[in-house]
Scaffold this motif. Structure first.
Motif, PDB file in Angstrom:
ATOM      1  N   GLN A 137      -0.678   3.773 -13.617  1.00  0.00           N
ATOM      2  CA  GLN A 137      -1.872   2.971 -13.367  1.00  0.00           C
ATOM      3  C   GLN A 137      -1.554   1.481 -13.513  1.00  0.00           C
ATOM      4  O   GLN A 137      -1.983   0.661 -12.699  1.00  0.00           O
ATOM      5  N   GLY A 140      -0.037  -0.067 -10.526  1.00  0.00           N
ATOM      6  CA  GLY A 140      -0.842  -0.215  -9.329  1.00  0.00           C
ATOM      7  C   GLY A 140      -1.277   1.075  -8.670  1.00  0.00           C
ATOM      8  O   GLY A 140      -1.844   1.049  -7.565  1.00  0.00           O
ATOM      9  N   TYR A 141      -1.064   2.207  -9.314  1.00  0.00           N
ATOM     10  CA  TYR A 141      -1.445   3.493  -8.730  1.00  0.00           C
ATOM     11  C   TYR A 141      -2.909   3.807  -9.003  1.00  0.00           C
ATOM     12  O   TYR A 141      -3.448   3.480 -10.064  1.00  0.00           O
ATOM     13  N   GLU A 142      -3.541   4.477  -8.038  1.00  0.00           N
ATOM     14  CA  GLU A 142      -4.867   5.021  -8.244  1.00  0.00           C
ATOM     15  C   GLU A 142      -4.695   6.400  -8.881  1.00  0.00           C
ATOM     16  O   GLU A 142      -3.917   7.229  -8.386  1.00  0.00           O
ATOM     17  N   THR A 161      -8.342   5.595 -12.466  1.00  0.00           N
ATOM     18  CA  THR A 161      -9.046   4.569 -11.717  1.00  0.00           C
ATOM     19  C   THR A 161     -10.118   5.182 -10.831  1.00  0.00           C
ATOM     20  O   THR A 161     -10.902   4.458 -10.225  1.00  0.00           O
ATOM     21  N   SER A 223      -3.817   1.502  -2.450  1.00  0.00           N
ATOM     22  CA  SER A 223      -2.936   1.750  -3.596  1.00  0.00           C
ATOM     23  C   SER A 223      -2.355   3.155  -3.497  1.00  0.00           C
ATOM     24  O   SER A 223      -3.037   4.084  -3.040  1.00  0.00           O
TER      25      SER A 223
END
Length: 505
Positions: A137, A140-142, A161, A223
């Motif tokens: 996360q 930058g990962y969803e 997220t 993302s």
């Protein structure tokens, strides 16, 4: 500076900038992480044949010959099947904590399903070391989560997220189906065809929710996604819709695990106590001393495994039809195994192969063409290896806590499954009870100094404890010397099971 040199430098800068832009526009890799609850090696791609003894069929070798798991099998054909994978603890909470934190129980001090059994570990998950999902996360990962990932589905520490899909164990029928309350009043200890409506089957609900998320359009500017889901079956209660009981062999035809007489005679007392101290020990007489009940239990386990595998198929089909089909890493694993009569034991919480050995499959994205697929890796690997493997595979920028992870990246063994590997797989059951597996042997040392040693090549069911032969055999002495150096050092004080109860002091 000459005009020609200036032009040359400008050209170089332009080429470099274009390369960076092109790289930034490359499809981002995603992750689909699937955990399964209480699944031992009873899956098709890990199973051998049967043999008849005294007109009764028994499983031999590995797995179960009647296991029907076409979707796990197709994933194995797409990637690497790790045939010698082991959990860090043969019980839910410490195992799942280890998977998502990358820390051994001996590092975190998390030994049991209840916090009262925790010890003062050197590092705490979520504090000095980031949870795996939060690590991605931050990159930058969803993050999507569904079902049971941490113990009891309490997945909040994992972050996210996107909205999560949380379910509880069940559903349960109004009355128990097949395990009498006189045996145990616990509702979780039951087996049978339930629920009547297949759409109410929990694993299918989890699968369809995550499949819906997978099918949502994905654009290169979005993302990347980390999708983690946890199936409940074949955890108790062993419920599945009737169609899955109809699909497996009848109770009369089902193949039982081998259970030789006097199998416990060569075991140390602490090993036998550990196998009988758990709260579900009252099921042992019911299931083992009555063959009909053991057949009922075995049939239910096979049915629930097939039902879970069918739900898995919903997820894989969705991925294959999605915008992420070509660039998703898939990891499938079970948190620990489960006994169905082996060693006169039902359920888990032992340091024998049926409790520690688990299925684990890693499938690289389809876009990677030069990687082995449909191959088996027989090197010993651990569930806590998943965290550093994914960090490595997705090429995340280094983080300070990465150096604290206890696992090893398995990327070298994805490239070459036959590559040598020195470190064994280590399973810990409460404090100071450790079992270590290499390519061939299992060596177990308990908190009271008792030992077990098995030649798993010639004795895959671990019937014959070789510990009494060590003094007369130099080859076995060498095995123990090699494996014992990997026993965790500086372990925190915790419940050691030397006596029947969980002592914390």
């Amino acid at each position: 500076m000459s005009k020609a040199l200036i032009c040359s430098l400008l050209l170089a800068l332009t080429v470099s900038a274009n390369a960076l832009v092109a790289k930034s526009q490359e499809p981002k890799d995603h992750i689909l992480l699937i955990t399964i609850d209480d699944l031992n090696d009873w899956i098709g791609c890990l199973s051998d044949t049967i043999e008849s003894r005294h007109n009764r069929k028994h499983a031999v070798g590995e797995g179960h010959p009647q296991a029907n798991t076409p979707n796990l099998d197709r994933l194995a054909r797409r990637g690497v099947l790790f045939t010698n994978a082991h959990c860090q603890a043969p019980i839910c909470r410490p195992s799942r904590t280890s998977i998502f934190s990358g820390l051994r129980p001996t590092t975190s001090g998390i030994y049991g399903n209840r916090g009262e059994y925790d010890a003062e570990g050197r590092l705490r998950p979520g504090e000095q070391v980031t949870w795996m999902t939060r690590r991605f996360q931050a990159a930058g990962y969803e993050i999507f989560t569904a079902g049971k990932l941490l113990h009891r589905g309490r997945n909040e520490p994992l972050g996210g997220t996107a909205p999560s899909f949380r379910t509880n164990q069940g559903p349960y029928p109004p009355e128990k189906l097949n395990v009498p309350e006189s045996v145990t009043p616990a509702r979780i200890w039951d087996i049978g065809a339930y629920p009547e409506n297949e759409e109410d089957f929990n694993d299918l609900r989890i699968a369809k929710w995550i499949a819906g998320k997978i099918r949502e359009p994905y654009l290169p500017s979005d993302s990347p996604r980390f999708m983690a889901l946890g199936f409940y079956n074949p955890h108790l209660p062993l419920f599945a819709p009737q169609k899955w009981f109809d699909a497996v062999p009848t109770r009369k035809e089902v193949v039982l695990s081998p259970m030789p007489e006097n199998d416990l005679d060569d075991l140390p007392e602490i090993a036998k106590r550990i196998g009988t101290r758990v709260h579900y020990n009252q099921l042992v007489p019911w299931a083992i001393e009555n063959e009909e009940n053991l057949r009922r239990l075995t049939q239910a386990y096979l049915a629930c495994t097939s039902a879970m595998d069918d739900a898995l198929g919903e997820v894989i089909d969705a991925l294959d039809d999605s915008d992420m089909a070509n660039n998703t890493w898939i990891v499938v694993l079970s948190d620990h195994g489960w006994h169905l009569g082996e060693k006169n034991h039902i359920a888990k919480q032992t340091l024998w192969t049926r409790s520690t050995r688990v299925p684990m499959i890693i499938v690289p994205p389809k876009r990677i063409e030069d990687t082995p697929r449909g191959v088996r890796c027989n090197r010993p690997v651990e569930l806590l290896d998943v965290y550093p493997s994914l960090v490595d595979a997705l090429e995340l920028a280094p983080a300070t806590s990465d150096s604290e992870l206890d696992g090893l990246s398995l990327i070298p063994w994805l490239h070459n499954p036959e590559a040598p590997k020195e470190r064994p797989a280590i399973t810990t059951h409460y404090a100071h009870n450790h079992s270590l597996c290499d390519d061939r042997y299992r060596y177990t040392r308990y908190a009271d100094g008792s030992e077990e040693l098995y030649d798993r090549l010639n004795d895959p069911h671990e019937f014959d404890n070789l510990a009494d032969q060590v003094n007369s055999r130099e080859d076995l002495q060498t095995v123990i010397k090699r494996l014992s150096v990997w026993i965790p050092k500086n372990e925190p004080l915790g419940p050691d099971l030397v006596n029947d109860h969980l002592h914390t002091k």
